[in-house]
Motif scaffolding. Sequence first.
Motif, PDB file in Angstrom:
ATOM      1  N   GLY A 398      46.203  50.340  37.405  1.00 45.22           N
ATOM      2  CA  GLY A 398      46.816  49.263  36.626  1.00 45.22           C
ATOM      3  C   GLY A 398      48.007  48.633  37.321  1.00 45.22           C
ATOM      4  O   GLY A 398      48.985  48.244  36.678  1.00 45.22           O
ATOM      5  N   GLN A 429      46.086  46.881  32.816  1.00 40.33           N
ATOM      6  CA  GLN A 429      44.713  46.531  33.200  1.00 40.33           C
ATOM      7  C   GLN A 429      44.172  45.311  32.475  1.00 40.33           C
ATOM      8  O   GLN A 429      42.993  44.993  32.567  1.00 40.33           O
ATOM      9  N   GLU A 430      45.045  44.603  31.776  1.00 40.76           N
ATOM     10  CA  GLU A 430      44.640  43.375  31.089  1.00 40.76           C
ATOM     11  C   GLU A 430      45.360  42.176  31.716  1.00 40.76           C
ATOM     12  O   GLU A 430      46.409  42.322  32.340  1.00 40.76           O
ATOM     13  N   LYS A 431      44.779  41.021  31.557  1.00 41.45           N
ATOM     14  CA  LYS A 431      45.400  39.754  31.973  1.00 41.45           C
ATOM     15  C   LYS A 431      45.848  39.769  33.439  1.00 41.45           C
ATOM     16  O   LYS A 431      47.012  39.570  33.755  1.00 41.45           O
ATOM     17  N   LYS A 469      50.005  33.122  33.009  1.00 37.99           N
ATOM     18  CA  LYS A 469      48.681  33.741  32.886  1.00 37.99           C
ATOM     19  C   LYS A 469      47.689  32.786  32.240  1.00 37.99           C
ATOM     20  O   LYS A 469      47.038  33.096  31.243  1.00 37.99           O
ATOM     21  N   ASN A 480      40.195  41.168  33.153  1.00 37.55           N
ATOM     22  CA  ASN A 480      40.711  42.529  32.964  1.00 37.55           C
ATOM     23  C   ASN A 480      40.093  43.462  34.010  1.00 37.55           C
ATOM     24  O   ASN A 480      39.221  43.057  34.792  1.00 37.55           O
ATOM     25  N   ASP A 482      38.014  45.952  33.785  1.00 37.02           N
ATOM     26  CA  ASP A 482      36.581  46.205  33.678  1.00 37.02           C
ATOM     27  C   ASP A 482      35.768  45.081  34.309  1.00 37.02           C
ATOM     28  O   ASP A 482      34.740  45.332  34.959  1.00 37.02           O
TER      29      ASP A 482
END
Length: 546
Positions: A398, A429-431, A469, A480, A482
């Motif tokens: 991350g 781990q997002e955006k 973002k 993200n 994933d």
Amino acid sequence: MTHDITYTTKTKQLIDSLKSVCANYGLGNDGNEFKIITQVFLYKFLNDKFRFEVKRLKPELADNKEFYQNLKNLYEKEDGQYELLMDLLDENVPQLKPHQLISHLYNNQNSEDFAKTFDDTLRDISTENASVFSIKSFSGAKDKLFDELSNYITDSSQKDDFCKALINKLFEFSFEESFEDYFTEKYDFFKDIFEYLVKDYNSDSGGKYAEYYTPNAVARIIADILVQGDVKKVRCYDPSVGSGSLLMSLAHNIGEDRCTIYSEDISQKSSTMLRLNLILNNLTHSIPNVIKTNTIAQPYYLEKQKFDYIVSNPPFKLDFSDFREDLDTDRFKERFFAGIPNVPKAKKESMAIYLLFIQHIMHSLNDTGKAAIVVPTGFITAQSGIEKKIRERLIDNGWLRGVVSMPSNIFASTGTNVSVIFIDKQAGQEKIVLMDASKLGETVKEGKNQRTVLTKGEEEKIVNTFSNKEAVLDLSVVVNADEIKSKNYSFSAGQYFEVKIEYVDITAEEFANKMEGFEVKLDALFKEGNKLDAEIQKQLKGLKYE
């Protein structure tokens, strides 16, 4: 703006006059010309900086015409007032004596053996200010601020005249335009000096000094993205510092008094350039942290310090076969977690040393650290090997904040496409922002080379889109971890852009009319094709052998 233009013009005039002196004494385009000009320029700058600060602390000395004599009188009194004045000077200011000023050398230029006096003066300034202005190597040895410049003249009969010519140029400049007016302003002195001076030594698409310079646009974008909010008392580091343009932009954004600079570089030239940069940008307090060393094989700060901010434009390809085996030991296993590039059978100079710098940077960040690294764009999509292992670590931990792929030829010295990887230990781990800015910029010609230059508006667009973002059509995506894993850990924005097909609403009757039109056109084309076939057959039958 007028002040900036005036300063730039005068700076270039001074550099040109010093080049002229070098040319007149057979040193034009000589390998030592660069050293002479930068050191004499620095001597001039330190003189004016000293004069400015002394007059600020003791206004009664401020009369320019009488300054030297007034200072000399104060120095000759044995009441401790001169020593007290020196103690009050800021640490960024050299402590000079009256006989070390340009005015004194100018007034005594006709004395016997003037070249020795000139060299001795610069040597004494180096020795007496070594604790602040000297750069040390990995072993702890300190260098000199100034060389004995007269030694670059091989004809001993010309040494005195050469040193006189240099002093006369500096003295003339003092009356035309001094740096003093600019010490109260936040102005990037070094940028104009470096760009103007180095271009003459930058032949063959970059030449020997190209490694030291990162374009201002890239440096500004990196600093603007990295520095968010109010930042105080942070440690900023570059393990392949060159001239320090990335660190200077970072320090300007943070505030010179709110950060401490640390750096490593194997090149003595780049260490010298960085010292000049730090002095001109009011960061003298960080000079003791400038280390000349092989960062990969002999890292000075590895066990001593972790950093809040790291910026780097490392060398991409370099032969490090001489010490590669030393790296493949237990001591460095943790640092080089993804592996060490092998020695190729041919072209050892193509060894991907930048992969070691990326791993070194990741290892050198503290728990909340942030970094920006310039890499060849091929790194962000490599399907296997060390590159992919590094990308996997960034995503799985991350740590990836995002990537910006820059326009081609944004570096004057290389046609390699580059991207900037932004690391943040707290990114999550997002955006994650992936941006393809390769279509931005304007192409300009610089001699035989072409370079892409970003406009101020485009710089702001990159920074704002990334910082906010935002997903912008054909420019950026926000994904993200994933999603990145599903694309084999690719960091290329283009692989995440949606393919869009434009369409318009039409009625069934309009659709039927369009189809009928297409059928008529096709029928006409088929008939025309049949006629051509028949004509070709006819012509073939008419051919005879003679």
